[in-house]
Design an enzyme around this catalytic site. Structure first.
Site, short mmCIF file in Angstrom:
data_model
loop_
_atom_site.label_atom_id
_atom_site.label_comp_id
_atom_site.label_asym_id
_atom_site.label_seq_id
_atom_site.Cartn_x
_atom_site.Cartn_y
_atom_site.Cartn_z
N ASP A 186 -0.38 5.05 0.83
CA ASP A 186 -0.72 6.07 1.83
C ASP A 186 -0.70 5.50 3.24
O ASP A 186 -1.30 4.45 3.51
CB ASP A 186 -2.09 6.66 1.53
CG ASP A 186 -2.13 7.39 0.20
OD1 ASP A 186 -2.29 8.61 0.20
OD2 ASP A 186 -1.98 6.73 -0.85
N ASP A 203 0.85 -1.18 0.00
CA ASP A 203 0.00 0.00 0.00
C ASP A 203 0.90 1.24 0.00
O ASP A 203 2.08 1.16 0.36
CB ASP A 203 -0.88 -0.05 1.25
CG ASP A 203 -1.68 1.21 1.47
OD1 ASP A 203 -2.34 1.66 0.52
OD2 ASP A 203 -1.66 1.74 2.60
#
Length: 276
Positions: free
Chosen positions: A73, A71
């Site tokens: 963010d 991922d």
């Protein structure tokens, strides 16, 4: 490789932590780096609590990763890009609240993304580069992690529910082999408040893991996946080693490994790759 316990901390693991580990498992730990120790184990004693500021994870032996999928963010970078863009649009409190609830799994990710992006309507595209320059910072240990993975020949993929404008730049700077994310729709130099479909969310992240694994000719169980929010759960669950990084409770509860105090370089210690 036998089962092992790995003790990590961003602040470092010193002699006191090494002594605690030796006493807890009745064996001599081996130092991997100033921030990581490993020790062979038969089983974890009940009620064991790691020293303050440290993460203790018990792993089975023999795991050799071929793929690392992450991922972006609040994982590879320290912020949520959409929240920072919302600050430029003057709507950060509203957007941040939706982001937090979506990452906890309280809201449907796709609907939450559409709602947040709609609040950015009219924002000049030039703000995206300004936001990247002024607001985007890499999570501690991110550069060391990617350097170590590259040195070990591990394929790396950045898969984000955020936006390609940012994932492209983050991937390039850190050295990911590939990236994918959502595209913001633009008209006449301004955001329209819409995302170009299809939206990359929870299911798409797992699909990316399986698609890249198939391309590499490997099983998803030869992959490491890391994230912090509910939209990472399917990806983390499908990987051979799923890591919750400073994650929401629902993610931490489901992942194989939790990193609450360590920086991202701890991932190298978990998979047996030397720090560069």
């Amino acid at each position: 490789m036998p089962p092992r316990a790995v003790l990590t901390s961003a602040a470092g693991v010193g002699d006191a932590e090494a002594q605690w580990l030796a006493e807890a498992f009745s064996a001599r730990p081996r130092r991997l780096s100033p921030t990581a120790l490993v020790i062979p184990v038969d089983e974890a004693p009940e009620g064991l609590v790691a020293p303050s500021g440290c993460d203790l994870n018990i792993l089975s032996g023999g795991f050799v990763p071929r793929l690392f999928i992450a991922d972006m963010d609040s994982t590879m970078i320290e912020v949520e890009c959409i929240d920072e863009l919302a600050d430029y649009a003057g709507v950060k409190p509203q957007v941040s609240d939706i982001t937090e609830r979506a990452m906890r799994g309280e809201l449907d990710f796709e609907e939450a993304l559409r709602e947040r992006v709609s609040l950015l309507k009219g924002l000049p595209v030039s703000v995206l580069q300004e936001c990247y320059n002024q607001r985007i910072t890499f999570s501690p240990g991110a550069a060391a992690l990617l350097a170590g993975l590259r040195g070990a020949g591990v394929e790396t993929a950045l898969v984000s529910g955020g936006f390609t404008f940012f994932s492209e730049r983050v991937a390039a700077e850190l050295g990911f082999h590939s990236h994918q994310a959502n595209s913001l729709e633009v008209d006449n130099g301004h955001l329209t408040g819409r995302v170009t479909p299809p939206i990359l969310g929870r299911a798409a992240k797992e699909e990316a893991l399986r698609r890249i694994s198939e391309r590499l000719g490997i099983s998803p169980f030869q992959a490491v996946a890391i994230g912090d929010g509910a939209n990472d759960l399917a990806m983390i669950g499908a990987a051979g080693l799923g890591i919750a990084y400073k994650a929401k409770p629902a993610v931490a509860a489901e992942a194989d490994v939790r990193l609450d105090h360590s920086d991202l370089s701890a991932v190298l210690a978990l998979i047996g790759v030397a720090l560069p």
